[in-house]
Design an enzyme around this catalytic site. Sequence first.
Site, mmCIF file in Angstrom:
data_model
loop_
_atom_site.group_PDB
_atom_site.id
_atom_site.type_symbol
_atom_site.label_atom_id
_atom_site.label_comp_id
_atom_site.label_asym_id
_atom_site.label_seq_id
_atom_site.Cartn_x
_atom_site.Cartn_y
_atom_site.Cartn_z
ATOM 1 N N ASP A 59 65.416 1.007 -6.457
ATOM 2 C CA ASP A 59 66.590 0.203 -6.114
ATOM 3 C C ASP A 59 67.685 0.994 -5.418
ATOM 4 O O ASP A 59 68.504 0.435 -4.700
ATOM 5 C CB ASP A 59 67.138 -0.530 -7.345
ATOM 6 N N GLU A 105 55.326 9.268 -6.440
ATOM 7 C CA GLU A 105 56.163 10.186 -5.666
ATOM 8 C C GLU A 105 55.527 11.562 -5.504
ATOM 9 O O GLU A 105 55.743 12.230 -4.481
ATOM 10 C CB GLU A 105 57.538 10.313 -6.326
ATOM 11 N N HIS A 120 71.115 3.498 -15.017
ATOM 12 C CA HIS A 120 69.707 3.843 -15.194
ATOM 13 C C HIS A 120 69.299 4.986 -14.257
ATOM 14 O O HIS A 120 69.935 5.257 -13.240
ATOM 15 C CB HIS A 120 68.814 2.619 -14.953
ATOM 16 N N HIS A 121 68.229 5.649 -14.604
ATOM 17 C CA HIS A 121 67.684 6.818 -13.909
ATOM 18 C C HIS A 121 68.595 8.046 -14.031
ATOM 19 O O HIS A 121 68.493 8.984 -13.231
ATOM 20 C CB HIS A 121 67.413 6.538 -12.424
ATOM 21 N N GLY A 127 48.884 26.556 -5.474
ATOM 22 C CA GLY A 127 47.672 26.280 -6.244
ATOM 23 C C GLY A 127 47.752 25.074 -7.160
ATOM 24 O O GLY A 127 47.258 25.112 -8.290
ATOM 25 N N ASP A 183 35.976 17.531 -9.099
ATOM 26 C CA ASP A 183 36.172 16.329 -9.903
ATOM 27 C C ASP A 183 37.445 16.398 -10.743
ATOM 28 O O ASP A 183 38.150 15.398 -10.907
ATOM 29 C CB ASP A 183 34.948 16.050 -10.791
ATOM 30 N N ASN A 234 31.041 18.688 -10.849
ATOM 31 C CA ASN A 234 30.354 19.664 -11.700
ATOM 32 C C ASN A 234 30.891 19.605 -13.125
ATOM 33 O O ASN A 234 30.897 20.600 -13.840
ATOM 34 C CB ASN A 234 30.438 21.082 -11.119
ATOM 35 N N GLY A 276 33.902 18.973 -14.890
ATOM 36 C CA GLY A 276 35.018 19.632 -15.562
ATOM 37 C C GLY A 276 35.734 20.660 -14.715
ATOM 38 O O GLY A 276 35.513 20.774 -13.504
ATOM 39 N N GLU A 285 38.646 27.127 -14.404
ATOM 40 C CA GLU A 285 39.086 27.555 -15.724
ATOM 41 C C GLU A 285 37.902 28.041 -16.563
ATOM 42 O O GLU A 285 38.024 29.015 -17.309
ATOM 43 C CB GLU A 285 39.807 26.397 -16.432
#
Length: 557
Positions: A29, A52, A115-116, A413, A440, A467, A469, A473
């Site tokens: 708004d 956003e 608001h916001h 990254g 994925d 693959n 997951g 990591e």
Amino acid sequence: MSTTYTVGRYLVDRLGELGIRHIFGVPGDYNLSFLDTIIEHPGLEWVGNCNELNAAYAADGYARIHGIAALVTTFGVGELSAVNGIAGSRAEQVPVVKITGSPASKIAEEGRLVHHTLGDGSFDHFSKMYKEVTAAQTTLTGANAMEEIDRVLRICWYEKAPVYINLPVDIHALPAKQPTEPLLKEEPLAPINSINQMLETLIPVIEKAKSPVILADYQVSRFHAEGALKKLAEATGFPIATLSMGKGVFNEEHPQFIGVYSGKTSSDYLRNRVDNADCILSVGVRLTDSITSGFSQGFTDNSIIHISPEGVNYREIKFSNLSMEETLNQLAGGLKKRDAQSLNIIPVTMQQKEEPFYVAEDHTLTQKRFWEMVRLFIQKNDVVIADQGTSFFGAQSVPLKENVTYVGQPLWGSIGYTLPATLGTQLADLSRRNILLIGDGAFQLTFQEISTMLRENLHPIIFVINNDGYTVERSIHGPEAPYNDIKMWRYADIPSVLGGYRNFKSYKTTTEGELADALKDMAQSQDVLRFVEVVTQKMDMPELLTVLGKIFAAQND
């Protein structure tokens, strides 16, 4: 349509003057009436995003191809959702104009609990946050609007960094004067005495070197110096390597290109050629952990001539206010050309024995075979976008053909960045084929923007490497840990779920034969979005990532 020339029209006219043709964002708004100004502008198109954060990523991708971009969000909730994307633009020197529609000036002055906000009557919390991730900030008023718009847009363009414009809802409709002077002025040439001093100092150093090399990185493309880099390379005959963040800034099919340098994970020839060089012309390079395999570069600063957008440094000697393009052109005109044999140049096209390519129809897909097949699929003039992780490190080893633009985000990254960024890169140049490579895990963060691609009738090619997951990591820590697991989706069905009807084709590939059939069909189906799910084993990963996982694990101890 209003006949009064306004602050909002001044802003969008200046954005159009910079070549921007699309503005990304999400309505709220506090920005709705300003969005009307965008919609009414004959040279601009509003591209609404699913959220956003995706809008910020899309703007970043657009700017990497087009030169500069803009996005609009609402105050507080919208701008904070976008701040991660803007931080990535700051880290990797991408010029993006972030515009926030905010509450009316009187409301802010009176500290009303609207608001916001945080409900404390203060309206500058979020602009303070943006101060940390942008090169310039402003809150527009009726008195300062035109001067401040010009100031921050010039900083965005010249410094190649994001800027922040706070546009209160009551300001954009105030009357303004149309611009009478161009926003950008011709940059002054460096003083001739500075150029001569630089040449007199550096040319003897370079000419004396027995094994010089050029090492180039991403700032070459940010500051539009690709042509000057090519001129220097061909004028000297020197071998040239890039880092992965600058992959594609030099034609990888060129006979002087020797590879993508990554420290100790580089090939033996490339590593020795760069690490043992007695003079490195370092062009637009910033050495980070992910592109040097944990700072494993073997060269020392004594051998480096640093050529940056701000000037030239050699040991303790500095030459300021020399543009990168001017420096490269001047050196190209002053250095003698040498032959490839004396410089021990083995181009990357000759470093690997070319094996006859075959497809083992029923063989389960592996990372190795997938990247071999993608290498053949990528063509001249393509834009290749590779998400941080399996995709980036796999694509790093794929030699690119002439005029292929490579987009990645190895410094910031942020996984998932590349899918919305592909929306931006494709809109920036509709004539080029865009190929997205994403894992994925990253895909699940930002997949909604496929619906925007379908709505805009765009035709990128999207490879989702399934693959099972977070493989990066897993390679660093916890290969079987539950926090590296994700829910398995029916990825090939996603375009249909997101509203695709006849403007997409989807494929699920588990074998070499299925992938080969999909690649062949995609070459014929160029008028639709193409979506390919590529299924590989959970711990199957590119060889480079296997090594880097151990390096990053040690770095985190």
